[in-house]
Scaffold this motif. Structure first.
Motif, short mmCIF file in Angstrom:
data_model
loop_
_atom_site.label_atom_id
_atom_site.label_comp_id
_atom_site.label_asym_id
_atom_site.label_seq_id
_atom_site.Cartn_x
_atom_site.Cartn_y
_atom_site.Cartn_z
N GLU A 191 0.83 -1.20 0.00
CA GLU A 191 0.00 0.00 0.00
C GLU A 191 0.87 1.26 0.00
O GLU A 191 0.57 2.24 -0.68
N GLY A 192 1.95 1.23 0.77
CA GLY A 192 2.86 2.37 0.79
C GLY A 192 3.49 2.61 -0.57
O GLY A 192 3.58 3.75 -1.04
N LEU A 193 3.91 1.54 -1.23
CA LEU A 193 4.50 1.68 -2.56
C LEU A 193 3.49 2.23 -3.56
O LEU A 193 3.83 3.07 -4.41
N ALA A 194 2.25 1.78 -3.44
CA ALA A 194 1.21 2.27 -4.35
C ALA A 194 0.93 3.76 -4.12
O ALA A 194 0.72 4.52 -5.07
N LEU A 195 0.92 4.17 -2.85
CA LEU A 195 0.72 5.59 -2.54
C LEU A 195 1.80 6.45 -3.19
O LEU A 195 1.52 7.47 -3.83
N LEU A 196 3.03 6.03 -3.03
CA LEU A 196 4.13 6.80 -3.60
C LEU A 196 4.08 6.80 -5.13
O LEU A 196 4.36 7.82 -5.77
N ALA A 197 3.70 5.66 -5.71
CA ALA A 197 3.62 5.58 -7.17
C ALA A 197 2.60 6.57 -7.71
O ALA A 197 2.81 7.19 -8.76
N ARG A 198 1.50 6.75 -6.97
CA ARG A 198 0.47 7.69 -7.44
C ARG A 198 0.90 9.14 -7.29
O ARG A 198 0.35 10.03 -7.92
N LEU A 199 1.91 9.38 -6.44
CA LEU A 199 2.44 10.73 -6.29
C LEU A 199 3.51 11.06 -7.32
O LEU A 199 3.84 12.23 -7.53
N ARG A 200 4.05 10.03 -7.96
CA ARG A 200 5.11 10.25 -8.94
C ARG A 200 4.60 11.15 -10.06
O ARG A 200 3.57 10.89 -10.66
N GLY A 201 5.32 12.21 -10.31
CA GLY A 201 4.91 13.15 -11.34
C GLY A 201 4.03 14.28 -10.82
O GLY A 201 3.92 15.32 -11.47
N ARG A 202 3.40 14.08 -9.65
CA ARG A 202 2.56 15.13 -9.06
C ARG A 202 3.37 16.07 -8.18
O ARG A 202 2.96 17.20 -7.93
N VAL A 203 4.47 15.56 -7.66
CA VAL A 203 5.31 16.39 -6.79
C VAL A 203 6.73 16.41 -7.35
O VAL A 203 7.17 15.47 -8.01
N THR A 204 7.44 17.48 -7.08
CA THR A 204 8.81 17.61 -7.53
C THR A 204 9.70 16.50 -6.99
O THR A 204 9.48 15.98 -5.89
N GLY A 205 10.72 16.17 -7.76
CA GLY A 205 11.66 15.17 -7.30
C GLY A 205 12.38 15.56 -6.03
O GLY A 205 12.86 14.71 -5.29
N LEU A 206 12.45 16.87 -5.74
CA LEU A 206 13.05 17.32 -4.49
C LEU A 206 12.29 16.79 -3.28
O LEU A 206 12.85 16.68 -2.19
N SER A 207 11.00 16.50 -3.46
CA SER A 207 10.19 16.06 -2.32
C SER A 207 10.20 14.55 -2.14
O SER A 207 9.52 14.05 -1.25
N TRP A 208 10.98 13.84 -2.95
CA TRP A 208 10.88 12.38 -2.97
C TRP A 208 11.80 11.77 -1.91
O TRP A 208 13.03 11.84 -2.03
N PRO A 209 11.24 11.12 -0.88
CA PRO A 209 12.10 10.46 0.11
C PRO A 209 12.40 9.02 -0.31
O PRO A 209 11.75 8.47 -1.20
N ALA A 210 13.37 8.42 0.33
CA ALA A 210 13.58 6.98 0.21
C ALA A 210 12.61 6.27 1.15
O ALA A 210 12.54 6.60 2.33
N TYR A 211 11.84 5.34 0.61
CA TYR A 211 10.89 4.55 1.40
C TYR A 211 11.65 3.32 1.90
O TYR A 211 12.09 2.49 1.10
N VAL A 212 11.86 3.23 3.21
CA VAL A 212 12.79 2.23 3.74
C VAL A 212 12.16 1.44 4.89
O VAL A 212 11.21 1.88 5.53
N ARG A 213 12.72 0.28 5.13
CA ARG A 213 12.38 -0.49 6.32
C ARG A 213 13.66 -1.01 6.94
O ARG A 213 14.72 -1.04 6.30
N GLU A 214 13.57 -1.41 8.19
CA GLU A 214 14.72 -1.96 8.92
C GLU A 214 14.69 -3.48 8.87
O GLU A 214 13.61 -4.10 8.93
N TRP A 215 15.88 -4.07 8.80
CA TRP A 215 15.95 -5.51 9.03
C TRP A 215 15.59 -5.78 10.48
O TRP A 215 16.16 -5.17 11.39
N PRO A 216 14.65 -6.66 10.77
CA PRO A 216 14.33 -6.95 12.17
C PRO A 216 15.49 -7.57 12.93
O PRO A 216 15.56 -7.50 14.14
N GLU A 217 16.44 -8.17 12.19
CA GLU A 217 17.61 -8.77 12.84
C GLU A 217 18.72 -7.75 13.05
O GLU A 217 19.81 -8.08 13.50
#
Length: 331
Positions: free
Chosen positions: A282-308
């Protein structure tokens, strides 16, 4: 509301929860610290539900899901000395204290942070600083906690001066909620402590556009004027910023305040945080729908932590397990 609210009773007295709700959340404060600064309390009182969700306790916090962990980012196995976490070869965390101006209800260190502060003693702090001095592989020091900007300017200046004097330390980074949650702490004394020759980056944690009050804007302008590079980090949270409109508003607001969106974190599975979970797809889909609507300056890295442990990896691409030579599929 001129002081930080630290209990269910305080929240009820300020009109942020009903007496009945206060009775329901009183058991929560016995396990997890509560703190709502005047700045955030004013937003909640004005009806900012996305801010209220982040800071007001909920009985659901006492329910731990099977997948949730006391130490979801695995700090403990990567702690060579008290106050230091060393996951990556070239950078390490310094946690001089474990207190914050506000306590987020989704915090991944919620089992450790709290009102007692977890402040390193003078001896412990010096031992941690000595560790950085004798570890030449570390080029970047990330000051976190807790929130290091609630230290006294004198103590913080001492820490920064010690780190800046280490020849192999090239970068310093601070992670903080202070500029938005308690902007009154950004004083001339603090700004003086932050004025360094060593490049200094400040990662501002904010999850909703409403958190950028006029007072926060003034604090951020002052920090930028003092020479800090401002980055933004946020957590994707159900009921806070899990819509296109909310994320777009957050990213645009950050940029207007000279803050470059840097990280959008997938929620870490800390105990009692399941109500905030947004699936990665769902998070990836949200960001995909924002692609092109907002400047590339506003684009963060969508990240997760290894639980280990072992750090972060970007979602939406093959992940490399730390120390391995092959992609590892995300869970």
């Amino acid at each position: 509301m001129k002081r930080t609210l630290r209990s269910a009773r305080d929240l009820a007295a300020a009109g942020l929860v009903t007496p009945a709700r206060a009775a329901e959340i009183t058991p929560v404060e016995a396990r997890y610290s509560v703190a709502v600064t005047p700045a955030m309390a004013a937003l909640i009182a004005a009806g900012a539900e996305d801010v209220a969700a982040q800071y007001l306790p909920d009985p659901a916090e006492l329910v731990t899901a099977p997948h949730e962990l006391d130490d979801p980012t695995a700090d403990a196995p990567f702690t060579p000395i008290k106050g230091v976490v060393h996951r990556y070869p070239d950078r390490a965390l310094l946690k001089p204290l474990l207190a914050c101006p506000v306590y987020c209800r989704f915090c991944f260190r919620r089992e450790a942070v709290g009102a007692d502060g977890g402040l390193l003693t003078e001896a412990e702090l010096e031992a941690a600083l000595d560790w950085f001095a004798r570890t030449p592989a570390v080029r970047e020091v990330i000051l976190t906690g807790g929130d290091p900007l609630i230290l006294s300017p004198r103590r913080f200046a001492h820490i920064l001066a010690r780190l800046s004097a280490i020849p192999h330390v090239e970068l310093l980074r601070i992670h903080s909620r202070v500029p938005v949650a308690e902007p009154s702490r950004v004083t001339p004394e603090l700004l003086a402590a932050l004025t360094l020759e060593t490049p200094l980056y400040l990662c501002v944690h904010a999850n909703a556009a409403a958190e950028f009050t006029p007072e926060a804007g003034a604090a951020l302008r002052a920090l930028h004027g003092a020479g800090l590079v401002l980055l933004g980090q946020s957590v994707l949270l159900r009921g806070v910023n899990d819509t296109e409109a909310a994320l777009e508003a957050l990213f645009r607001t950050m940029l207007r305040h000279r803050v470059k969106p840097y990280y959008l974190h997938q929620l870490d599975p800390a105990p009692g945080t399941a109500r905030f979970h947004v699936p990665e797809a769902e998070g990836l889909a949200l960001l995909a729908r924002l692609r092109g609507r907002v400047t590339g300056l506003s684009w963060p890295a969508y990240v997760r932590e290894w639980p280990e442990g072992g750090g972060k990896y970007p979602l939406g691409m093959p992940a490399m397990q730390p120390g391995a030579g092959h992609p590892r599929r995300s869970g």
